[in-house]
Design a protein around this motif. Structure first.
Motif, PDB file in Angstrom:
ATOM      1  N   SER A  98       3.819   0.777   0.667  1.00 36.31           N
ATOM      2  CA  SER A  98       3.704  -0.392  -0.216  1.00 36.31           C
ATOM      3  C   SER A  98       4.857  -1.360  -0.003  1.00 36.31           C
ATOM      4  O   SER A  98       4.984  -2.354  -0.711  1.00 36.31           O
ATOM      5  N   PRO A 119       1.726  -3.876   3.219  1.00 40.73           N
ATOM      6  CA  PRO A 119       1.615  -5.241   2.688  1.00 40.73           C
ATOM      7  C   PRO A 119       1.775  -6.290   3.775  1.00 40.73           C
ATOM      8  O   PRO A 119       2.334  -6.024   4.845  1.00 40.73           O
ATOM      9  N   SER A 168      -7.175  -0.599  -2.293  1.00 39.92           N
ATOM     10  CA  SER A 168      -6.633  -0.783  -0.940  1.00 39.92           C
ATOM     11  C   SER A 168      -6.641   0.529  -0.180  1.00 39.92           C
ATOM     12  O   SER A 168      -7.014   0.584   0.999  1.00 39.92           O
ATOM     13  N   ARG A 210      -4.653  -4.099   4.825  1.00 37.51           N
ATOM     14  CA  ARG A 210      -3.740  -4.802   3.920  1.00 37.51           C
ATOM     15  C   ARG A 210      -3.630  -4.093   2.575  1.00 37.51           C
ATOM     16  O   ARG A 210      -4.636  -3.777   1.943  1.00 37.51           O
ATOM     17  N   TYR A 211      -2.394  -3.883   2.167  1.00 30.28           N
ATOM     18  CA  TYR A 211      -2.114  -3.299   0.858  1.00 30.28           C
ATOM     19  C   TYR A 211      -2.034  -4.409  -0.176  1.00 30.28           C
ATOM     20  O   TYR A 211      -1.271  -5.360  -0.020  1.00 30.28           O
ATOM     21  N   ASN A 212      -2.852  -4.277  -1.235  1.00 34.58           N
ATOM     22  CA  ASN A 212      -2.856  -5.251  -2.319  1.00 34.58           C
ATOM     23  C   ASN A 212      -2.152  -4.637  -3.525  1.00 34.58           C
ATOM     24  O   ASN A 212      -2.661  -3.683  -4.120  1.00 34.58           O
TER      25      ASN A 212
END
Length: 409
Positions: free
Chosen positions: A10, A35, A60, A51-53
């Protein structure tokens, strides 16, 4: 044969990219949940980026697993680990997701015991491991009792914190009271928004909005220097481990800038006992304080990959290789680092460009991964491909600085 590894992060730490290179060098295909702007996105060793949200961490994670279909998950920070456990519980630990998480962590049910700082120390003590006395604190009265029992300096820690964020070393009662109040309470919404804006990380605002209280523990202060192990485990057995002393750290409680690999029976024994007791799989780290008499005191666990896990020191000391060998035969191994002293790039270089360790030790600059090298210097990638572009002016300044320090070569 090739195993597919999905790194979960993250944050944008360069160490995640270094871990990707380690797995890629030992016959693994590497994907990453990370991210936007993370250093790993620029890595030539990355097969796929998901993609990490921060506003939807579980969604995610679910998408990344569905698309990459990994054989193994590797958590690279505590927040990613918490998201994985939440997702595992949401899925009731059943089906292919449950099997994947159990293969990756060994015993997911044991992770909350690792995160509980005073509980973990108590279990380590039961294994005969030398630990500092640690007490749980849930109210002001218990803080006074801890002060009376442990004295000053006093180390206060909050559960679920990491990266040095949730640790206070108090020298007197006033500092202990202030530290306890800060660690046990969620920050105000205003402070959370300010931190989120300054660090460009919405997690701080989310944390302030949840207003969750934290469990705090008090630990007896042990004077000495930092030491650690980074280890790979498989179903409770240690398959690879690196023991090291920290020669230079980022502040009193920060991450290492320079380490020295050591052979240490105390650290090795503690690592074996912890992996066995909790039935661990995956990559983890243990933190110690080595007192003046050489005695090592275990102070906490990092139930995820640490900076030390990215380095390769030969057979049994290359953690990606050790873990990959549990999945596929003939996984391979990286060339060993040629020096037991390692200056972590870019941490030590930023601390002191003229540091003697940059010359006498091994400076782990990722020359084989140019995108990560530049991203580690703070130059943000503007794309995903190997032709990632960076501001020309910043590149020239970086090149000039490197020539000044390292010479024309």
């Amino acid at each position: 044969m090739s195993a597919r590894v999905l790194l979960l992060s993250s944050v944008g730490w360069p160490s995640v990219a270094r871990l990707a290179a380690g797995f890629a060098h030992v016959s693994c295909t590497v994907d990453a949940l990370a991210p936007a702007g993370a250093a790993i996105i620029a890595s030539r060793y990355l097969s796929g980026w998901h993609r990490y949200n921060p506003l939807a961490p579980r969604a995610s994670l679910k998408n990344a697993i569905a698309v990459s279909r990994p054989d193994l998950l590797v958590c690279c920070d505590d927040r990613a680990l918490a998201s994985l456990l939440s997702f595992y519980e949401m899925e009731d630990g059943t089906g292919s997701i449950g099997e994947l998480v159990r293969r990756s962590l060994g015993n997911p049910g044991a992770i909350p015991r690792l995160i509980c700082r005073n509980g973990f120390i108590a279990e380590a003590s039961d294994e005969g491991i030398r630990v500092p006395e640690t007490l749980a604190i849930s109210e002001r009265r218990e803080l006074d009792e801890a002060i009376a029992a442990l004295g000053f300096p006093l180390v206060l820690k909050s559960d679920g914190s990491w990266g040095g964020e949730g640790v206070v070393i108090a020298g007197n009662a006033r500092e202990a009271e202030a530290g306890y109040q800060r660690l046990s309470r969620a920050p105000s919404l205003l402070r959370g928004i300010a931190r989120a804006t300054k660090r460009r990380d919405v997690h701080f605002a989310r944390e302030a909005m949840t207003r969750k209280t934290r469990r705090v523990s008090a630990q007896k202060f042990v004077a000495g220097t930092q030491a650690a192990t980074a280890f790979a485990a498989w179903r409770g057995d240690v398959v690879g481990a690196i023991c090291y002393d920290v020669l230079v750290a980022d502040g009193a409680i920060g991450p290492p800038n320079v380490i020295r690999r050591v052979d240490c029976p105390q650290l090795e024994s503690a690592t074996l006992k912890i992996a066995r007791r909790f039935g661990l799989s995956g990559i983890h780290g243990l933190d110690f304080i080595r007192a003046a008499d050489g005695a090592a005191h275990l102070i906490e666990i990092n139930p995820r990959a640490t900076q030390g896990s990215t380095l390769a020191f030969g057979p049994g000391r290359d953690l990606p290789a050790a873990l990959a060998s549990c999945l596929v035969p003939n996984a391979g191994m990286r060339p060993a680092v040629p020096n037991d002293i390692v200056a972590i790039f870019p941490r030590e270089w930023r601390r002191d460009p003229l540091s003697r360790f940059l010359a006498s030790g091994y400076h782990d600059v990722p020359w084989d991964d140019p995108g990560v090298l530049l991203a580690s210097l703070g130059l943000k990638p503007r794309g995903r491909s190997l032709r990632t572009t960076f501001p020309l002016g910043e590149i020239r300044k970086s090149q000039a600085r490197q020539r000044e320090i390292f010479g024309e070569g």
